[in-house]
Design an enzyme around this catalytic site. Structure first.
Site, PDB file in Angstrom:
ATOM      1  N   GLY A 239      -7.260  -1.029  -3.673  1.00  0.00           N
ATOM      2  CA  GLY A 239      -6.052  -0.481  -4.277  1.00  0.00           C
ATOM      3  C   GLY A 239      -5.375   0.513  -3.354  1.00  0.00           C
ATOM      4  CB  SER A 240      -2.848   3.069  -4.095  1.00  0.00           C
ATOM      5  OG  SER A 240      -3.465   3.868  -5.095  1.00  0.00           O
ATOM      6  N   GLY A 244      -8.107   5.589  -4.052  1.00  0.00           N
ATOM      7  CA  GLY A 244      -9.297   5.829  -3.250  1.00  0.00           C
ATOM      8  C   GLY A 244      -9.679   7.295  -3.199  1.00  0.00           C
ATOM      9  CD  GLU A 261      -8.188  -3.757   1.331  1.00  0.00           C
ATOM     10  OE1 GLU A 261      -7.303  -3.134   1.988  1.00  0.00           O
ATOM     11  OE2 GLU A 261      -7.923  -4.511   0.396  1.00  0.00           O
TER      12      GLU A 261
END
Length: 505
Positions: A239-240, A244, A261
């Site tokens: 995701g963004s 994270g 990721e």
């Protein structure tokens, strides 16, 4: 076997074929809208936070049984899952289009990624091997072994609603770990459909424990519960960067393992020797495919000053003929943004680019397309790599800048917080080799004469810096789902100590 149907891609038909019944899609509090036309697809019941302890406990019970199943046998379940995905490809691909707004070929391509990782994981199930290491002590053998870790929490994003789940889950399962999947609240239907497909594979497999795969539907609090739980040793989150930053510290605080990721701000360097016709094709797909909503979308174009004007002119011509419209219609190449917030973000970024000296080509609402958020892809010719260029905007915006020397281009390529994917177009072998060397791109992916988007299953996928450092999918990414153990076996009748230490009693 779940059999894929005719070419009927109407939502009702697709949902029915995937085992999603009307009664399960109504009466809940989570409204799911299609980006294709803005229509309400479902109102789903959300997983309550109070249920998470039970769900995690059930996963750990499954783990105790699943870890004892031989890895090649675990691989057989993943092989069956791949077979069921092949049978359901058309329907699941169509649902990806309905729910995420991808054009038909991209929806089908995402399901193909699921099939491909199943194939890879089946082979991997017979190769979960460690090393034999030379011991300095006579009569001793030293080796590595790899063991299952426990439940893996998989958090996925809307733009690839099913493939990253498969990248993680196919490997986690052959490694001996159950999975708890928290899909994006924007794309939960594809997750529920995948769960149905998985359960068909389980039925054929025959003797798997209950709760090998659980899907939790809802908002960020469910991901927070997974991230905070000491009983979920692995968290893989796609995701963004913002997401994270929330997940990573929670997992680190309890010394769990985190596979992140996150965002990308991917660049292409176009050198004077580049095949410009090939570059234009690569740029166009990478920048506007999935309406610029891939983590690997091309966002920055760094072009040698001698060819910049010519390349921009070619791109403007290519952009002017792009078919924009419903992703379910034949011939469409650019579908919708996921929602109005994404459209607002694009407008805001273009306004900032203009205020920072950019010249904007394209952009704005696409004419003749109603219902969803359809936009014209934009090119922003910038005087330099300004602040807005260094931000990731999840929309089809391509920032164009010029360079003089390759060192300058590489420095510009690396001078952003993100580090996912990158590429160079050149026919000069020295430039190509420099770009992929330790003096070149600082990204997890560095390509030559192909765009930054469209990775293959065989390579580990992920990036550095604010992209999070995690790796999913191929290569030796399976090690992220297992714990390494070093074993020393003394088969002699002596007890020598390492490093020559003496401790006689």
């Amino acid at each position: 076997m779940l059999v894929s149907t005719s070419k009927d891609t109407s939502l009702k038909t697709v949902l029915g074929n995937l085992g999603l019944k009307d009664g399960d899609l109504k009466g809940g509090t989570l409204a799911v809208h299609s980006p294709v036309d803005g229509s309400l697809m479902a109102e789903l019941a959300e997983t309550k936070g109070a249920e998470m302890d039970r769900i995690i406990k059930d996963a750990n019970t499954a783990f105790k049984a699943w870890r004892q199943v031989p890895a090649p046998r675990r691989g057989e379940l993943v092989r069956l899952l791949g077979d069921e995905l092949r049978a359901a490809k058309d329907d699941l691909g169509a649902l990806v289009s309905w729910e995420a707004g991808k054009i038909v070929s991209e929806g089908l391509g995402e399901v193909q990624e699921m099939i491909d990782i199943c194939d890879l994981a089946v082979g991997q199930s017979r190769q979960l091997f460690g090393l034999t290491i030379a011991s300095e002590r006579p009569g001793h053998r030293m080796m590595e072994t790899w063991h299952p870790m426990g439940p893996a929490g998989v958090i996925t994003a809307f733009n690839f609603p099913v493939a990253p789940w498969a990248w993680n889950s196919a490997l986690a399962l052959v490694c001996g770990n159950p999975v708890i999947w928290k899909p994006s609240e924007k794309t939960p239907l594809t997750a529920l459909a995948t769960l149905n497909i998985f359960e068909r594979a389980l039925k054929k497999f025959g003797d798997a424990p209950d709760n090998l795969l659980q899907v939790v539907i809802g908002r960020a609090d469910l991901g927070e519960a997974l991230s905070a739980s000491r009983d979920v040793p692995i968290i893989s989150a796609t995701g963004s960067t913002r997401m994270g930053r929330a997940v990573g510290p929670k997992v680190a605080e309890r010394f769990g393992r985190c596979i992140l990721e996150l965002g990308g701000n991917n660049a292409m360097i176009v050198a004077p020797s580049a095949d410009l016709d090939m570059a234009v094709r690569a740029i166009t797909f990478s920048a506007v495919g999935t309406a610029g909503q891939r983590c690997t979308s091309l966002r920055r174009l760094i072009v040698h000053k001698s060819i910049k004007d010519d390349l921009v002119q070619k791109l403007e011509k290519a952009y002017s003929g792009l078919p924009i419209g419903s992703p379910l219609e034949d011939g469409t190449l650019v579908g919708p943004l996921i929602d109005k917030a994404a459209g607002d973000g694009m407008e805001k970024a273009l306004s900032a680019a203009k205020s920072q000296g950019g010249t904007i080509i394209g952009g704005g609402k696409a004419e003749g397309v109603d219902g969803g958020v359809y936009v014209n892809p934009a090119i922003a010719v910038m005087p330099s790599q300004t602040d807005i260029v260094k931000e990731e905007t999840f929309a089809p915006i391509l920032y164009v800048m010029e360079y003089d020397t390759l060192d300058e281009a590489i420095e510009m390529q690396n001078d952003v917080p993100q580090g996912l994917s990158s590429c160079i177009f050149t026919l000069n072998v020295r430039e190509a080799e420099r770009f992929v060397s330790d003096m070149g791109s600082d990204c997890g992916i560095a390509n030559v004469n192909i765009g930054p988007s469209g990775a293959e299953i065989g390579g580990a996928f992920g990036g550095e810096k604010e992209t999070g450092g995690g790796r999913e999918s191929g290569s030796d990414a399976w090690k992220g789902y297992m714990r390494r153990q070093t074993n020393t076996v003394n088969y002699s009748d002596e007890l020598p100590l390492a490093q020559g230490v003496k401790f006689d009693i």
